[in-house]
Scaffold this motif. Structure first.
Motif: not given
Length: 383
Positions: A3, A5, A31-32, A51, A85, A88-89, A93, A95, A111, A116
């Motif tokens: 996923h 971002h 996702e974003s 997204p 952003c 998110a998720g 994930d 980024l 993040a 992430k």
């Protein structure tokens, strides 16, 4: 399924990241995304990948975007959009930070706190606050993967080994004016500076390539990414841009990463490493067609911006923050035809000379120094 971002979805790196996601829907899901001003490109990407969260560069950009969307994601303007952003998720994930400038710092830190993996193409994050990023990485244990072609090349050549390294060798194309002397740079135009001989990049990074500031920023970035002292980081001019970087080991062996100039290669590797996948439409490297490869040492007197970056990096503390902020302000003024090409170096040098170094600035100090430097640089240019 990873996923993703994506910060800076409408820029050069962002567009190529979307191309990789588009080509591998079974492996990646967006996702974003965030964008700055290009609402039409952002709407096209959003409608294709759908997204859940979109960060817009401003309230105006957010309002322009909404009527163009065929679904109803959460659209958040300004710095809050970047933060949304970044947060998110779920933990784990990826980024992809492909924004340009210091604005990428805060969402990167956010993040990382969210757990992430960071695929970083925003070198300014490490230039302005490398000590904060590395400290947070130690606390969170998240991966920090390079997207710049040079740093991705080094990452792949290291094979996880650092103790046997004699030096890291970054390569540089030399930029738009590599065949001109410093005297011949007087009066060069914006259009001439934007005409890079090898790479298709955004305007700001293309100008940085022409001044060689980009390579200076990359040396600072390499220092933080690979925990390598500046004395062990070298730069060579390599006009063909086929050898992306090299690692020299203590036994004299040199590992080099070669390939055609295609940014999708390091972007995709950051998303898939240690695995590799084919890239649709990529042009294979045929060395017999490339012929001779040329290398030469970098002239510090010719490339003043690189010398300033190296000095600021070695000084450490808040000096790289000043370097980056002054350069961003000066390049913006050059692109808007308010100053000459050679004045970029002059304004950066003046900013560094005026600044009183802070040994270990915290995030708020970095933000304040960055803002103050931009204001002073603009004022200096206007007299």
């Amino acid at each position: 399924m990873k996923h993703v971002h994506l910060l800076g979805a409408t820029g050069s790196i962002g567009v190529q990241t979307l191309d990789i996601i588009r080509s591998n829907p079974e492996h990646f899901k967006l996702e974003s995304l965030s964008f700055g001003k290009n609402t039409e490109a952002a709407a096209e990407a959003a409608n294709e990948f759908r997204p859940a969260v979109i960060g817009a560069g401003s309230h105006e950009a957010a309002q322009k975007l909404k009527p163009l969307l065929t679904y109803k994601p959460e659209v958040i303007p300004g710095e809050e959009g970047l933060s949304a952003c970044a947060n998110a998720g779920s933990k784990g994930d990826v980024l992809v930070n492909a924004v340009m400038g210091r604005v990428g710092l805060e969402p990167t830190l956010a993040a990382m706190r969210a757990g992430k993996t960071i695929a970083i193409a925003n070198k300014e994050t490490l230039v302005t606050a490398g000590h904060l990023v590395k400290k947070l990485q130690g606390e969170t244990g998240v991966e920090l993967l390079p997207v710049d072609s040079e740093h991705s090349a080094i990452y792949q050549c290291l094979h996880g080994r650092k103790q046997d390294v004699k030096s890291l060798i970054l390569t540089a194309s030399g930029g738009s004016f590599r065949d001109k002397s410093r005297e011949e740079l007087k009066g060069v135009t914006v259009d001439e500076a934007l005409n890079h001989p090898n790479w298709s990049m955004g305007a700001k990074i293309t100008i940085d390539s022409a001044t060689m500031m980009n390579k200076g920023l990359e040396v600072i970035e390499a220092h933080w990414l690979f925990n390598m002292p500046y004395e062990k980081i070298d730069v060579l001019i390599h006009t063909e841009s086929i050898v992306h970087s090299m690692v020299e080991y203590v036994d004299g062996s040199v590992m080099a990463h070669l390939g055609t100039p295609d940014m999708r290669v390091p972007i995709q590797y950051a998303l898939t490493c240690p695995e590799r996948m084919p890239i649709q439409g990529s042009r294979p490297l045929k060395l017999w067609e490339a012929g001779t490869l040329h290398f030469s040492q970098l002239d510090l007197n010719r490339y003043k911006a690189f010398k300033l970056a190296l000095e600021a990096g070695k000084a450490g503390g808040s000096m790289p923050t000043v370097l980056n902020a002054a350069n961003e302000a000066a390049v913006d003024m050059f692109l808007n035809r308010k100053i000459t090409f050679l004045e970029i170096d002059e304004l950066v040098e003046q900013a560094l000379e005026r600044h009183s170094r802070v040994t270990e600035p915290d995030l708020q100090e970095i933000i304040d120094i960055d803002r103050e430097t931009r204001i002073r640089t603009a004022a200096q240019a206007s007299g």
